[in-house]
Design a protein around this motif. Structure first.
Motif, PDB file in Angstrom:
ATOM      1  N   TRP A  87       0.843  -1.128   0.136  1.00 49.03           N
ATOM      2  CA  TRP A  87       0.031  -0.063   0.038  1.00 49.03           C
ATOM      3  C   TRP A  87       0.941   1.282   0.003  1.00 49.03           C
ATOM      4  CZ3 TRP A  87      -0.372   3.555   3.980  1.00 49.03           C
ATOM      5  CH2 TRP A  87       0.419   3.124   5.324  1.00 49.03           C
ATOM      6  N   GLU A  89       1.491   5.178   1.144  1.00 52.78           N
ATOM      7  CA  GLU A  89       1.033   6.184   2.249  1.00 52.78           C
ATOM      8  C   GLU A  89       0.533   7.550   1.500  1.00 52.78           C
ATOM      9  OE1 GLU A  89       4.392   7.595   4.782  1.00 52.78           O
ATOM     10  OE2 GLU A  89       4.967   5.770   5.194  1.00 52.78           O
ATOM     11  N   HIS A  92      -3.115   6.179  -0.376  1.00 51.62           N
ATOM     12  CA  HIS A  92      -3.641   5.167   0.482  1.00 51.62           C
ATOM     13  C   HIS A  92      -4.273   3.744  -0.537  1.00 51.62           C
ATOM     14  CE1 HIS A  92      -3.199   7.700   3.821  1.00 51.62           C
ATOM     15  NE2 HIS A  92      -3.609   8.746   2.858  1.00 51.62           N
ATOM     16  N   SER A  94      -4.073   0.267  -2.623  1.00 50.15           N
ATOM     17  CA  SER A  94      -3.300  -1.094  -2.610  1.00 50.15           C
ATOM     18  C   SER A  94      -2.565  -1.223  -3.898  1.00 50.15           C
ATOM     19  CB  SER A  94      -4.040  -2.079  -2.232  1.00 50.15           C
ATOM     20  OG  SER A  94      -4.706  -2.117  -0.962  1.00 50.15           O
TER      21      SER A  94
END
Length: 122
Positions: A87, A89, A92, A94
């Motif tokens: 994932w 940061e 957000h 995947s």
């Protein structure tokens, strides 16, 4: 840092220490990613059913149904594959990075959070 673009959706920055490269998110292009799991699909016999395994942290799940796997978007998938899942940061989202064996060659394919191939131009 020098950008090395491997393919659409998969980019690395060559780092000047330890001969390492920073991987960017296949979805948004930012460099703040986390690997969360490994999905492995193997065939004990050619063209037989896949034996699917997921490793996440210290947990190993065997005999995983195909619908739960981060499988590459590959026509006529006949051989083994390994997908790193993770994932980002920043967005957000995947993602997955699949390594696919096909006819004696190994291919790499970035996947979006719906486990579909990243489309060109992304």
């Amino acid at each position: 840092m020098n950008d090395i673009k491997v393919m659409d959706g998969l980019k690395f920055d060559v780092m000047h220490t330890d001969n390492a490269a920073l991987m960017h998110c296949p979805s948004c292009g930012e460099g703040y990613t986390h690997i969360t799991g490994v999905h492995v699909g193997g065939r004990p016999k050619e063209d037989g059913p896949f034996e699917n395994v997921i490793v996440e942290g210290s947990k190993v799940r065997e005999h995983v149904p195909a619908g739960l796997m981060a499988m590459p978007d590959w026509p006529n998938l006949r051989r083994d594959y390994v997908t790193l899942t993770g994932w980002c940061e920043m967005c957000h989202g995947s993602f997955g990075i699949s390594f696919i064996q096909h006819k004696g060659q190994t291919f790499v394919q970035p996947l979006t959070n719906s486990w579909s191939a990243v489309k060109p131009g992304r």
